[in-house]
Design a protein around this motif. Structure first.
Motif, PDB file in Angstrom:
ATOM      1  N   UNK A 257       0.840  -1.192   0.000  1.00  0.00           N
ATOM      2  CA  UNK A 257       0.000   0.000   0.000  1.00  0.00           C
ATOM      3  C   UNK A 257       0.886   1.257   0.000  1.00  0.00           C
ATOM      4  N   UNK A 258       0.475   2.249  -0.745  1.00  0.00           N
ATOM      5  CA  UNK A 258       1.215   3.518  -0.748  1.00  0.00           C
ATOM      6  C   UNK A 258       0.889   4.300   0.529  1.00  0.00           C
ATOM      7  N   UNK A 259       1.752   5.215   0.887  1.00  0.00           N
ATOM      8  CA  UNK A 259       1.519   6.070   2.048  1.00  0.00           C
ATOM      9  C   UNK A 259       0.228   6.853   1.860  1.00  0.00           C
ATOM     10  N   UNK A 260       0.020   7.374   0.655  1.00  0.00           N
ATOM     11  CA  UNK A 260      -1.178   8.171   0.374  1.00  0.00           C
ATOM     12  C   UNK A 260      -2.449   7.349   0.549  1.00  0.00           C
ATOM     13  N   UNK A 261      -2.458   6.106   0.031  1.00  0.00           N
ATOM     14  CA  UNK A 261      -3.632   5.243   0.184  1.00  0.00           C
ATOM     15  C   UNK A 261      -3.872   4.888   1.647  1.00  0.00           C
ATOM     16  N   UNK A 262      -2.786   4.633   2.384  1.00  0.00           N
ATOM     17  CA  UNK A 262      -2.918   4.340   3.809  1.00  0.00           C
ATOM     18  C   UNK A 262      -3.542   5.520   4.553  1.00  0.00           C
ATOM     19  N   UNK A 263      -3.026   6.726   4.317  1.00  0.00           N
ATOM     20  CA  UNK A 263      -3.549   7.900   5.014  1.00  0.00           C
ATOM     21  C   UNK A 263      -5.017   8.148   4.680  1.00  0.00           C
ATOM     22  N   UNK A 264      -5.400   7.944   3.417  1.00  0.00           N
ATOM     23  CA  UNK A 264      -6.802   8.118   3.013  1.00  0.00           C
ATOM     24  C   UNK A 264      -7.677   7.065   3.684  1.00  0.00           C
ATOM     25  N   UNK A 265      -7.195   5.842   3.718  1.00  0.00           N
ATOM     26  CA  UNK A 265      -7.948   4.748   4.361  1.00  0.00           C
ATOM     27  C   UNK A 265      -8.071   4.979   5.865  1.00  0.00           C
ATOM     28  N   UNK A 266      -6.995   5.424   6.483  1.00  0.00           N
ATOM     29  CA  UNK A 266      -6.964   5.625   7.934  1.00  0.00           C
ATOM     30  C   UNK A 266      -7.918   6.737   8.361  1.00  0.00           C
ATOM     31  N   UNK A 267      -8.099   7.732   7.499  1.00  0.00           N
ATOM     32  CA  UNK A 267      -8.996   8.837   7.810  1.00  0.00           C
ATOM     33  C   UNK A 267     -10.441   8.366   7.987  1.00  0.00           C
ATOM     34  N   UNK A 268     -10.810   7.295   7.282  1.00  0.00           N
ATOM     35  CA  UNK A 268     -12.183   6.771   7.338  1.00  0.00           C
ATOM     36  C   UNK A 268     -12.319   5.543   8.222  1.00  0.00           C
ATOM     37  N   UNK A 269     -11.209   5.003   8.689  1.00  0.00           N
ATOM     38  CA  UNK A 269     -11.224   3.739   9.416  1.00  0.00           C
ATOM     39  C   UNK A 269     -11.845   3.877  10.801  1.00  0.00           C
ATOM     40  N   UNK A 270     -12.514   2.815  11.238  1.00  0.00           N
ATOM     41  CA  UNK A 270     -13.071   2.771  12.581  1.00  0.00           C
ATOM     42  C   UNK A 270     -12.033   2.278  13.586  1.00  0.00           C
ATOM     43  N   UNK A 271     -11.010   1.589  13.102  1.00  0.00           N
ATOM     44  CA  UNK A 271      -9.940   1.078  13.954  1.00  0.00           C
ATOM     45  C   UNK A 271      -8.603   1.555  13.403  1.00  0.00           C
TER      46      UNK A 271
END
Length: 189
Positions: A10-24
């Motif tokens: 996973x790219x850093x950008x995709x991780x940060x975008x995913x983490x912004x919406x993540x419940x955990x």
């Protein structure tokens, strides 16, 4: 014979975008994402008390204490790591729109059975790559004991503090950190 399965990092950008919406929460280790386990009440109590004590002692100065919702980013050897330490102290903060800091002076982790190996090993090594990093604190959750890794000119020296009457000198921040407020009333303290 079957071919080895290709793992897509996973790219850093995709991780940060995913983490912004993540419940955990998840941490990012050079393209791999690892979910974080929940913590026991004892862990959260020590971490909260640490944050309160650091905040009180740093008030009015150039440095601020940050909680476990703020990531620390480490870029080293072509890899990026994003961790959620239990507490950190930053004197040169990133812009307010960022969700991480790049230059912590202190990083603290409260040890638990599921994180001890990573906190004492991998994270300690990765965090030590940060030029700003002066102190790495490892706090036990069930007994009054703190291990301090303090940067010297050559490496990080190891110091141990235990007992409710112990005080950790933190001249790098111009403060001292007594253990009694962190561990008051905790079993085996």
């Amino acid at each position: 014979m079957t071919a080895a399965k290709h793992i897509e990092l996973m790219s850093v950008e995709d991780y940060l975008a995913r983490e912004e919406l993540a419940l955990e929460k998840s941490e990012y280790l050079g393209g791999y994402v690892y979910a974080m386990a929940g913590a026991r009440n004892a862990h959260n109590l020590v971490a909260t008390r640490l944050l309160v004590e650091l905040s009180k002692r740093l008030e009015g100065g150039p440095c601020s204490a940050w909680n476990s919702d703020t990531k620390v980013r480490v870029r080293t050897n072509g890899y990026t790591y994003l961790y959620y330490p239990d507490a950190s102290v930053v004197c040169d903060p990133n812009p307010g729109a960022d969700v991480y800091h790049d230059r912590p002076v202190l990083v603290a982790e409260v040890l638990s059975p599921s994180t001890r190996r990573s906190d004492e090993g991998e994270k300690r090594i990765i965090y030590s790559q940060l030029p700003s990093m002066k102190l790495y604190l490892l706090l036990e959750q069930d007994e009054c004991r703190v291990t301090v890794y303090r940067r010297t000119a050559e490496a990080f020296d190891l110091e141990a503090y235990s007992g409710l009457d112990s005080v950790i000198p933190l001249p790098e921040l111009g403060i001292e950190l007594p253990l009694e407020p962190l561990y008051r009333g905790i079993e085996n303290a």
